[in-house]
Scaffold this active site. Structure first.
Site, PDB file in Angstrom:
ATOM      1  CG  ASP A  12      -1.758   1.190   1.398  1.00 27.09           C
ATOM      2  OD1 ASP A  12      -1.579   2.147   0.616  1.00 27.09           O
ATOM      3  OD2 ASP A  12      -2.619   1.194   2.294  1.00 27.09           O
ATOM      4  CE1 TYR A 229      -1.744  -1.135  11.431  1.00 21.09           C
ATOM      5  CE2 TYR A 229      -2.055   1.227  11.679  1.00 21.09           C
ATOM      6  CZ  TYR A 229      -2.332   0.044  11.031  1.00 21.09           C
ATOM      7  OH  TYR A 229      -3.196   0.042   9.971  1.00 21.09           O
ATOM      8  CE  LYS A 232      -6.171  -3.416   7.890  1.00 22.10           C
ATOM      9  NZ  LYS A 232      -6.255  -1.966   8.111  1.00 22.10           N
TER      10      LYS A 232
END
Ligand code: F6R
Ligand code: MG
Ligand code: MG
Length: 366
Positions: A12, A229, A232
Site C-alpha cells: 500500500d 503499527y 496492515k
C-alpha cells in the site's frame, strides 16, 4: 525445460479517498516500470492490479524465488509509485515502505511477497488471491478447506491424483519458527494450530506424492516487523489448480462462506471476508468489510494468459449478501468484542492511557 517463477509482490503506497483505493496514476507508474523490465528481459510477463488500497505486482520470470533483481525491481517500483502518491498527496503515501534503501531482499522491508517456482505442466492454471483490510491468517480456513477438507474438495476423495493429500508449511509469526504437517494424517493437529489465525499462518502447501508446490502465501506482518503499527499486512496468495491440484471451482469454493477475519477499521475489528469482482474491490463501509479478489491465469511459457475475474460471478451474489448481513450484525456491537479485536491484537489502542488515568482508583474487590 526451464522453470517458471510467479512472484506476487504487494504494498500500500497510497490511496484515494483515505484508505479506500489505489490511484490510476500509481498503477500506470507500476506498469511503466515493469514494462521496462520486460523489454530488458528480466521479466517474462506482468499484470498490475489492486485490491482496495493495496497495489499488486504479478510477475512471471525465470530467475527463481527471492531473486535480488526481481525484488529490487518491485522495491524501486513501489518507491517510484510513492513519489507519484506524494505528488498527488494521496492518503498514506509510502505507508508500507519501511526503508528507503534496498538491501538485497524485499522481505522485511514492508511489502508482502508470495512466490513459487515450478516446471510448467502441459497446461497450468494458477489463481491469485488478493485481500484488503485483513491479515495473512485470513487464508488459513480457505486453504485448509481447499487442500484438506473433502466436503470442499471432492477430488481429495474421488481423484487418485489428489487422494494422497497435501503437506502444509505453517509459520509461527510470533516466534519466527516453522513446521511441516502432513494431511490427512495430522488434520486435527493442523486445525488446532490454524485456528489461531493471528499467530499460525500457512506459508506453503505441497502435494505429498511428489513435493510439487501447490500454494504460497505472503506472511509479512508489518506491525511485528516494524515494532509498531505502520499499516496492515493485507495478504496475497498463489494457488495452482487442476490435474492433481484442486479444480478451479474447488479453489474458489471456500470463499463462498464469508468467514470472520481480523483487520477491519484501524486493523482492530473482525468482519466477514467478502469475495468481490476486482472492480468492486474498494472497501468503503466502516473501511470495509474486508475484501478478497481472485484472478485466474493460465501460465504459458512463463506468459500470463488472462486474467479471468473469478468472483465476478452471480453465483457469489448470495455470499456477498450474507457478508453484508454479517457486517450489519457485527457493526451493531460497536466497540465491544467480538467485533473489536482482543486487546493484544488491536493495531490502535487507548487502553494503556485509560489504565494509567485510573491508576490509584482501582481498589480490591472484597
Ligand atoms: C488502513 C485501514 C483503515 C485505517 C483507518 C484509520 O488500511 O484499513 O481502516 O486504519 O482509516 O486510518 P488513519 O489512522 O490513517 O486515519
Ligand atoms: Mg492504506
Ligand atoms: Mg490495505
Amino acid at each position: 525445460m526451464t522453470k517458471t517463477t510467479v512472484s506476487v509482490i504487494k504494498a500500500d503506497v497510497g490511496s484515494v479517498a483515505g484508505h479506500v483505493v489505489t490511484h490510476e496514476k500509481i498503477l500506470a507508474k507500476c506498469r511503466e516500470n515493469l514494462g521496462k523490465a520486460l523489454d530488458e528481459g528480466l521479466l517474462e510477463d506482468f499484470y498490475v492490479t489492486n485490491c482496495g488500497d493495496d497495489t499488486e505486482l504479478i510477475m512471471t520470470h525465470r530467475n527463481g524465488e527471492e531473486n535480488e533483481e526481481v525484488h529490487k525491481l518491485a522495491f524501486d517500483t513501489f518507491m517510484d509509485a510513492t513519489a507519484v502518491a506524494r505528488e498527488l498527496k494521496l492518503y498514506g503515501a509510502g505507508q508500507d515502505m519501511l526503508s528507503d534503501t534496498f538491501s538485497g531482499n524485499i522481505k522485511g522491508m514492508g511489502p508482502g511477497v508470495a512466490e513459487m517456482e515450478f516446471k510448467e505442466r502441459p497446461s497450468d492454471p494458477v489463481i491469485i488471491f488478493c485481500c484488503d483490510k485483513t491479515e495473512p491468517g485470513a487464508f488459513n480456513m480457505p486453504l485448509f478447506r481447499m487442500f484438506a477438507d473433502p466436503f470442499n474438495t471432492a477430488g481429495l476423495v474421488i481423484d487418485p491424483s489428489l487422494h494422497d493429500g497435501f503437506k502444509y508449511e505453517v509459520y509461527d509469526v510470533m516466534e519466527h519458527k516453522k513446521v511441516i504437517m502432513s494431511c490427512p494424517e495430522e488434520i486435527y493437529d493442523l486445525a488446532a494450530l490454524l485456528g489461531t489465525i493471528s499467530r499460525y499462518v500457512i506459508k506453503h502447501i505441497y502435494r505429498k506424492s511428489d513435493n510439487e508446490i501447490a500454494a504460497s502465501v505472503s506472511t509479512e506482518r508489518l506491525n511485528l516487523m516494524a515494532g509498531k503499527y505502520v499499516g496492515k499486512d493485507d495478504p496475497v496468495a498463489i494457488v495452482r489448480s487442476q490435474s492433481g491440484f484442486p479444480a478451479a471451482g474447488e479453489v474458489v469454493e471456500p470463499f463462498a462462506f464469508p468467514h470472520l477475519v481480523g483487520g477491519w477499521m484501524r486493523g482492530s475489528h473482525n468482519g466477514p471476508l467478502m469475495p468481490v469482482a476486482q472492480k468492486n474491490a474498494h472497501p468503503i463501509r466502516f473501511d470495509g468489510p474486508p475484501r478478497v479478489i481472485a484472478l485466474g491465469f493460465q501460465i504459458a511459457e512463463s506468459k500470463l494468459v488472462g486474467p479471468m475475474d473469478l468472483f465476478d460471478d452471480p453465483a457469489y451474489d448470495r455470499s456477498r449478501a450474507l457478508a453484508s448481513e454479517i457486517a450489519e450484525y457485527m457493526r451493531r456491537h460497536g466497540p465491544f468484542e467480538p467485533h473489536r479485536l482482543p486487546a493484544d491484537e488491536m493495531e490502535y489502542t487507548t487502553l494503556p492511557g485509560v489504565l494509567e488515568k485510573l491508576e490509584g482508583r482501582f481498589t480490591d474487590i472484597d
